[in-house]
Design a protein around this motif. Structure first.
Motif, short mmCIF file in Angstrom:
data_model
loop_
_atom_site.label_atom_id
_atom_site.label_comp_id
_atom_site.label_asym_id
_atom_site.label_seq_id
_atom_site.Cartn_x
_atom_site.Cartn_y
_atom_site.Cartn_z
N ARG A 122 0.82 -1.21 0.00
CA ARG A 122 0.00 0.00 0.00
C ARG A 122 0.85 1.26 0.00
NH1 ARG A 122 -2.96 -3.41 3.82
NH2 ARG A 122 -4.98 -4.00 2.90
N THR A 123 2.18 1.09 -0.04
CA THR A 123 3.07 2.25 -0.06
C THR A 123 3.34 2.65 -1.51
OG1 THR A 123 5.03 0.80 0.04
CG2 THR A 123 4.09 1.57 2.14
N GLU A 124 4.45 3.37 -1.74
CA GLU A 124 4.70 3.88 -3.09
C GLU A 124 4.83 2.73 -4.11
OE1 GLU A 124 7.80 3.82 -4.81
OE2 GLU A 124 8.85 2.64 -3.29
N LEU A 125 4.54 3.03 -5.37
CA LEU A 125 4.30 2.00 -6.38
C LEU A 125 5.49 1.09 -6.61
CD1 LEU A 125 2.40 0.79 -8.47
CD2 LEU A 125 3.19 2.51 -10.11
N ASP A 126 6.70 1.65 -6.72
CA ASP A 126 7.85 0.81 -7.04
C ASP A 126 8.15 -0.20 -5.94
OD1 ASP A 126 8.23 1.90 -9.51
OD2 ASP A 126 9.74 3.35 -8.86
N ARG A 127 8.04 0.23 -4.69
CA ARG A 127 8.26 -0.71 -3.60
C ARG A 127 7.17 -1.78 -3.60
NH1 ARG A 127 7.62 0.15 2.91
NH2 ARG A 127 8.54 -1.85 3.53
N ALA A 128 5.92 -1.36 -3.80
CA ALA A 128 4.80 -2.30 -3.82
C ALA A 128 4.94 -3.30 -4.96
CB ALA A 128 3.49 -1.53 -3.96
N ARG A 129 5.42 -2.83 -6.11
CA ARG A 129 5.62 -3.72 -7.25
C ARG A 129 6.62 -4.82 -6.91
NH1 ARG A 129 6.08 -1.51 -12.98
NH2 ARG A 129 6.35 0.46 -11.87
N THR A 130 7.68 -4.47 -6.21
CA THR A 130 8.71 -5.45 -5.84
C THR A 130 8.15 -6.49 -4.89
OG1 THR A 130 10.45 -3.79 -6.12
CG2 THR A 130 10.98 -5.72 -4.79
N VAL A 131 7.32 -6.06 -3.94
CA VAL A 131 6.72 -7.00 -2.98
C VAL A 131 5.81 -7.98 -3.69
CG1 VAL A 131 5.18 -7.18 -1.00
CG2 VAL A 131 6.92 -5.39 -1.05
N VAL A 132 4.97 -7.50 -4.61
CA VAL A 132 4.07 -8.39 -5.35
C VAL A 132 4.86 -9.38 -6.19
CG1 VAL A 132 2.35 -8.47 -7.20
CG2 VAL A 132 2.12 -6.80 -5.37
N ALA A 133 5.93 -8.90 -6.82
CA ALA A 133 6.76 -9.79 -7.63
C ALA A 133 7.38 -10.89 -6.78
CB ALA A 133 7.84 -8.99 -8.35
N GLY A 134 7.86 -10.52 -5.60
CA GLY A 134 8.46 -11.51 -4.72
C GLY A 134 7.46 -12.55 -4.24
N ALA A 135 6.28 -12.08 -3.86
CA ALA A 135 5.25 -13.01 -3.39
C ALA A 135 4.80 -13.95 -4.51
CB ALA A 135 4.06 -12.23 -2.85
N GLY A 136 4.65 -13.40 -5.70
CA GLY A 136 4.26 -14.24 -6.84
C GLY A 136 5.31 -15.28 -7.15
N LYS A 137 6.57 -14.89 -7.07
CA LYS A 137 7.67 -15.83 -7.35
C LYS A 137 7.69 -16.96 -6.32
CE LYS A 137 11.67 -17.01 -9.36
NZ LYS A 137 12.17 -18.04 -8.44
N ARG A 138 7.51 -16.63 -5.05
CA ARG A 138 7.50 -17.67 -4.02
C ARG A 138 6.36 -18.66 -4.25
NH1 ARG A 138 7.96 -13.36 -0.51
NH2 ARG A 138 5.83 -13.73 0.27
N THR A 139 5.21 -18.14 -4.59
CA THR A 139 4.06 -19.02 -4.81
C THR A 139 4.28 -19.90 -6.04
OG1 THR A 139 2.57 -17.44 -3.77
CG2 THR A 139 1.57 -19.09 -5.20
N ASP A 140 4.81 -19.30 -7.11
CA ASP A 140 5.08 -20.10 -8.31
C ASP A 140 6.10 -21.19 -8.03
OD1 ASP A 140 3.29 -18.67 -9.84
OD2 ASP A 140 4.81 -17.37 -10.75
N ASP A 141 7.13 -20.86 -7.27
CA ASP A 141 8.15 -21.86 -6.93
C ASP A 141 7.53 -23.00 -6.13
OD1 ASP A 141 10.05 -20.37 -8.23
OD2 ASP A 141 10.90 -19.48 -6.40
N LEU A 142 6.64 -22.66 -5.21
CA LEU A 142 5.98 -23.70 -4.41
C LEU A 142 5.13 -24.60 -5.31
CD1 LEU A 142 5.02 -25.01 -1.75
CD2 LEU A 142 3.22 -23.25 -1.67
N LEU A 143 4.34 -24.01 -6.19
CA LEU A 143 3.47 -24.80 -7.05
C LEU A 143 4.27 -25.71 -7.96
CD1 LEU A 143 0.77 -22.11 -8.01
CD2 LEU A 143 0.64 -23.88 -6.24
N GLU A 144 5.41 -25.21 -8.45
CA GLU A 144 6.26 -26.03 -9.32
C GLU A 144 6.90 -27.19 -8.57
OE1 GLU A 144 9.06 -23.48 -11.19
OE2 GLU A 144 7.52 -22.35 -12.30
N SER A 145 7.06 -27.05 -7.25
CA SER A 145 7.66 -28.13 -6.45
C SER A 145 6.66 -29.23 -6.13
CB SER A 145 8.23 -27.56 -5.14
OG SER A 145 7.17 -27.19 -4.25
N LEU A 146 5.39 -28.95 -6.34
CA LEU A 146 4.34 -29.92 -6.04
C LEU A 146 3.95 -30.70 -7.30
CD1 LEU A 146 2.00 -27.65 -3.86
CD2 LEU A 146 3.59 -29.42 -3.04
N PRO A 147 3.31 -31.84 -7.15
CA PRO A 147 2.77 -32.52 -8.32
C PRO A 147 1.72 -31.66 -9.02
CG PRO A 147 2.77 -33.97 -6.39
CD PRO A 147 3.09 -32.60 -5.90
#
Length: 455
Positions: free
Chosen positions: A18-43
């Motif tokens: 909810r803070t300035e856009l560039d910082r928020a963009r980085t947080v969303v990218a990091g969260a999305g990457k962690r979730t994608d990595d988790l899904l790829e590790s599962l069947p």
């Protein structure tokens, strides 16, 4: 990391998006990457254990909370960046693709969507739900939403490429629609003859192209839509209007949120009501070109076919035809029918049709709330030509425009479509819908004209 550490990290990320856009963009990218990595590790989704499914769903849900919070704070800034300050007019698929590139982790990438399209609906991760969250926020924005609606009213590049040949020959043969101009009338014939004109992504593209050509050709004054003769074994040689969404294609994973469900409502159906945007007229005049539209119902108008009728100026039905919106049986939302049907038939009848699956037969009195004329087959063609003649000429186009504005304001439509984008994306991946369309897809063809039929 303990559960309390996870909760604290998630709370910090919620503050950060909810803070300035560039910082928020980085947080969303990091969260999305962690979730994608988790899904790829599962069947794959269809092979996960109960515990693995719960783990995946928890991670996906937490990331979606971040995405929604990010868009709550930044939807207009995101849209302005993607459209260069609202100077570029991106259609829904183009906008989603641009968002995936500029804001990693916010919506699925084209590669992720391509991988999912090859899977049956039941075996997907449901990444289109993230597109639903995105479009919910874009459409409900009072700045971004109207701009997107405007972009969707513009003619498609395919139609613009075909327009010179259509103006010269008066014909366009598309994959599922034949378009022929006779005098001042453009006749759109739905010709998916093996599947009873059941709709899919291709049919939406063809219909929008045909509607654009009709609206852009200055010779045309009236558009006429009718189903062609079928080759389906149960209806061979008979005209059919539409069997609605192709449930076999939906079961197989081939019905897209952007290319079908959103494009259909925001694209050609909206153009039937509001016209096509051209930017040719002076700035003080309307920039849309409108025409009169007539629909002819032979056989049945099921689901999307029935939804379509609510956008026409005049509807003629064969005496043995019927209309239905089997949303209760299928579990999905019947487009903008929940928005438009009540004003046509009243709230009680609308609930009977949408929630209880009531069919409206052309022969019953309530049908006159949805169709203007009912005729036996020998008189049907004559009635069609009389209606075409009555609606030729531009004298009543201004009144048509004002009637449509009074009945359906752009802001009310935008607000409905914002919620539709999210709710329909959720329904696409709900277990009950997947089960229902699987049973529909596996069912044998209907034995009689009075039975719902799909491709």
């Amino acid at each position: 990391m303990t559960p309390s550490d996870v909760a604290a990290e998630h709370a910090e990320e919620l503050r950060a998006v909810r803070t300035e856009l560039d910082r928020a963009r980085t947080v969303v990218a990091g969260a999305g990457k962690r979730t994608d990595d988790l899904l790829e590790s599962l069947p794959a989704p269809g092979h996960r254990s109960w515990m693995q499914r719960a783990t995946a769903l928890a991670a996906i849900d937490a990331t979606r909370v971040l995405r929604a919070a990010f868009l709550d704070a930044h939807a207009e800034a995101v849209y302005d960046e993607l459209t260069a300050g609202r100077t570029h007019h991106l259609r829904v698929t183009e906008l989603a693709r641009a968002a995936a590139a500029a804001f990693p982790g916010l919506v699925p990438t084209e590669e992720q969507l391509t991988a999912e399209r090859s899977l049956p609906q039941a075996h997907k991760e449901g990444r289109e739900i993230d597109q639903g969250i995105f479009f919910q926020h874009v459409l409900r924005s009072p700045q971004a939403g109207p701009h997107l609606l405007d972009a969707m009213l513009r003619p498609t590049s395919r139609a613009l490429a075909l327009l010179p040949a259509f103006r010269e020959t008066g014909r366009a043969d598309l994959a599922s629609v034949r378009l022929e101009r006779t005098g001042a009338v453009a006749r759109l014939t739905l010709c998916r003859d093996d599947s009873l004109n059941a709709e899919d992504n291709q049919q939406v593209d063809d219909m929008e192209t045909a509607v654009d050509l009709t609206l852009l050709d200055p010779v045309v004054e009236v558009g006429l839509v009718r189903g062609g003769e079928m080759t389906h074994p149960r209806y061979r040689g008979r005209r059919v209007f539409s069997a609605g969404v192709n449930l076999k294609t939906l079961h197989g994973g081939g019905i897209s949120l952007t290319d079908f469900l959103l494009r259909r409502e925001l694209g050609y159906i909206s153009k039937l009501i509001r016209g096509v945007r051209t930017d040719v007229a002076p700035a003080w005049r309307s920039s849309t070109v409108e025409k009169h539209w007539i629909a002819v119902v032979d056989g049945f108008a099921i689901g999307g076919g029935c939804q379509l009728l609510l956008a026409f100026d005049h509807v003629i039905a064969a005496a043995d035809s019927y209309l239905s919106l089997p949303a209760a049986q299928e579990g999905i939302i019947p487009g903008a029918s929940n928005f438009r049907l009540t004003r046509a038939v009243g709230p009680r009848t609308a609930r009977q049709i949408i929630l209880e699956g009531r069919r409206i037969f052309a022969s019953e009195p309530d049908a006159r709330l949805l169709v203007d004329e009912v005729h036996d087959h020998p008189a049907l063609d004559i009635a069609v030509e009389r209606a075409v003649e009555r609606l030729q000429g531009s004298a009543v186009l201004a009144n048509r425009r004002m009637l449509n504005l009074a009945e359906e304001s752009p802001d009310a439509f935008r607000t409905y479509m914002a919620e539709f984008a999210l709710q329909q994306s959720l329904r696409l991946y709900s277990s009950d819908v997947i089960d229902k369309v699987g049973r529909f897809a596996a069912a044998p063809p209907p034995a009689a004209a009075g039975t719902d039929a799909r491709g």
